[in-house]
Enzyme design. Structure first.
Site, PDB file in Angstrom:
ATOM      1  N   LYS A   8     -10.707  10.704   6.994  1.00  0.00           N
ATOM      2  CA  LYS A   8     -11.676   9.660   6.664  1.00  0.00           C
ATOM      3  C   LYS A   8     -13.123  10.083   6.894  1.00  0.00           C
ATOM      4  CE  LYS A   8      -8.557   5.739   7.317  1.00  0.00           C
ATOM      5  NZ  LYS A   8      -8.308   4.460   8.035  1.00  0.00           N
ATOM      6  N   LYS A  48       1.690   8.618  -0.792  1.00  0.00           N
ATOM      7  CA  LYS A  48       2.225   7.331  -0.391  1.00  0.00           C
ATOM      8  C   LYS A  48       1.611   6.211  -1.222  1.00  0.00           C
ATOM      9  CE  LYS A  48       2.686   4.383   3.710  1.00  0.00           C
ATOM     10  NZ  LYS A  48       2.343   4.233   5.146  1.00  0.00           N
ATOM     11  N   LYS A  52      -2.696   0.598  -1.001  1.00  0.00           N
ATOM     12  CA  LYS A  52      -3.615  -0.371  -1.596  1.00  0.00           C
ATOM     13  C   LYS A  52      -5.032   0.172  -1.697  1.00  0.00           C
ATOM     14  CE  LYS A  52      -4.296  -2.786   2.854  1.00  0.00           C
ATOM     15  NZ  LYS A  52      -3.347  -2.053   3.690  1.00  0.00           N
TER      16      LYS A  52
END
Length: 330
Positions: free
Chosen positions: A111, A192, A195
């Protein structure tokens, strides 16, 4: 009974992968464990959020928890920020953690990569995650493979605290479901289902309408040989769709392979779409009833009250062990 804790961030509508990989299992756990299900909104603000959208997402996630079958008479459902002990114990866990081990966290590396500046909380949120878990004397934490590293850190921090101060915290065990723990993207089975993927065709939202679900499944990638057979290595795309079909229908993968032997992907995908639509239909109906209801607020108020009672007791024990708490032992 042993205690289970799980937290989900309110960072967007959950996917079918979240349901099959986690929430479906939560419902099954309620009769056998003391369950705490937490909407971890303080974790969500490690990255910038629109305040109005965040409030909507928190409420939406709470409604989805209940819509899938979480029973507030059996489980405690609550919002993290409504239990101040999470942030308080989170600070204590930061004082126990080492910078080096936080910098080694894979999610922090991912991130923060390529960013000119990142929030300090992005580095230090694993100790808050540890606090979330340790406050409730948690025995078992059901997680996907991608969270295993954070759970290992939680265990390390709990053991370090217990060794240095006092034997306060239960050391939690990680539980990874054998089937469905990692539902993959519809357009890239190497990733994976998430969302946060910018391509909406890669996932099925739990609130997608019927037409959208059918369209996404029919456009899902498959394999070139046309054979409907489970093989994670050689046929990852069709194996992922078979897993979804099996978990939604309750039919074994072996039975599905036999049913579609000699048939094409068209028939298989059409039937899969029907199964997914029927799986999500009652969840969506219950969600709509709950989202704007007073019932949802009542359940969350009660959940926060229950969670606070347990969390405060654990926090005070930890504070006393470190010499922080002036209150007399009750």
């Amino acid at each position: 009974m042993k205690t289970v804790f799980s937290g989900i961030q309110p960072s967007g509508t959950l996917t079918l992968g979240n349901y099959l990989g986690a929430m479906k299992h939560f419902v099954d756990m309620q009769d056998d464990y003391h369950c705490y299900f937490c909407i971890v909104d303080q974790h969500a603000i490690t990255v910038p959020q629109d305040r109005l959208k965040l409030r909507e997402n928190i409420r939406s996630l709470a409604a989805l928890y209940l819509a899938v079958g979480i029973d507030p008479t059996k489980s405690t459902l609550f919002i993290q920020s409504e239990v101040p002990a999470h942030a308080q114990l989170g600070w204590i866990m930061q004082c126990v953690a080492y910078i080096g081990e936080l910098e080694r966290m894979t999610q922090f590396k991912d991130k923060s990569a390529g960013k000119e500046a990142v929030s300090a909380s992005l580095l230090t949120y694993p100790p808050l995650m540890a606090a979330d878990i340790l406050l409730y004397n948690t025995d078992i934490v059901p997680v996907g493979e991608d969270q295993k590293q954070h759970l290992e850190l939680t265990r390390d921090l709990a053991e370090r605290f217990n060794h240095k101060y006092n034997d306060i915290f239960t050391i939690p065990e990680v539980k990874i479901p054998k089937i469905g723990a990692r539902i993959m993207s519809l357009n890239d089975p190497s990733k994976k289902m998430s969302k946060s993927n910018p391509n909406p065709k890669s996932y099925i939202s739990m609130l997608d309408d019927e037409k959208v679900i059918v369209k996404k499944i029919k456009s899902a990638v498959t394999d070139s040989d046309g054979e409907i057979r489970f093989d994670r290595e050689a046929k990852p795309a069709i194996s992922n769709l078979l897993t979804i079909f099996s978990l939604c229908s309750g039919t074994s993968i072996v039975e599905l392979e036999e049913r579609y032997q000699g048939k094409g992907y068209g028939d298989f995908k059409s039937d899969l779409a029907d199964v997914v639509v029927e799986t999500l239909r009652p969840i969506q109906q219950r969600y709509k009833e709950l989202f704007e209801s007073d019932e949802l607020d009542f359940i969350l108020d009660k959940g926060a009250e229950q969670a606070n009672r347990t969390a405060i007791r654990t926090l005070e024990k930890a504070e006393r062990a470190m010499g922080l708490n002036r209150k007399k032992r009750s």
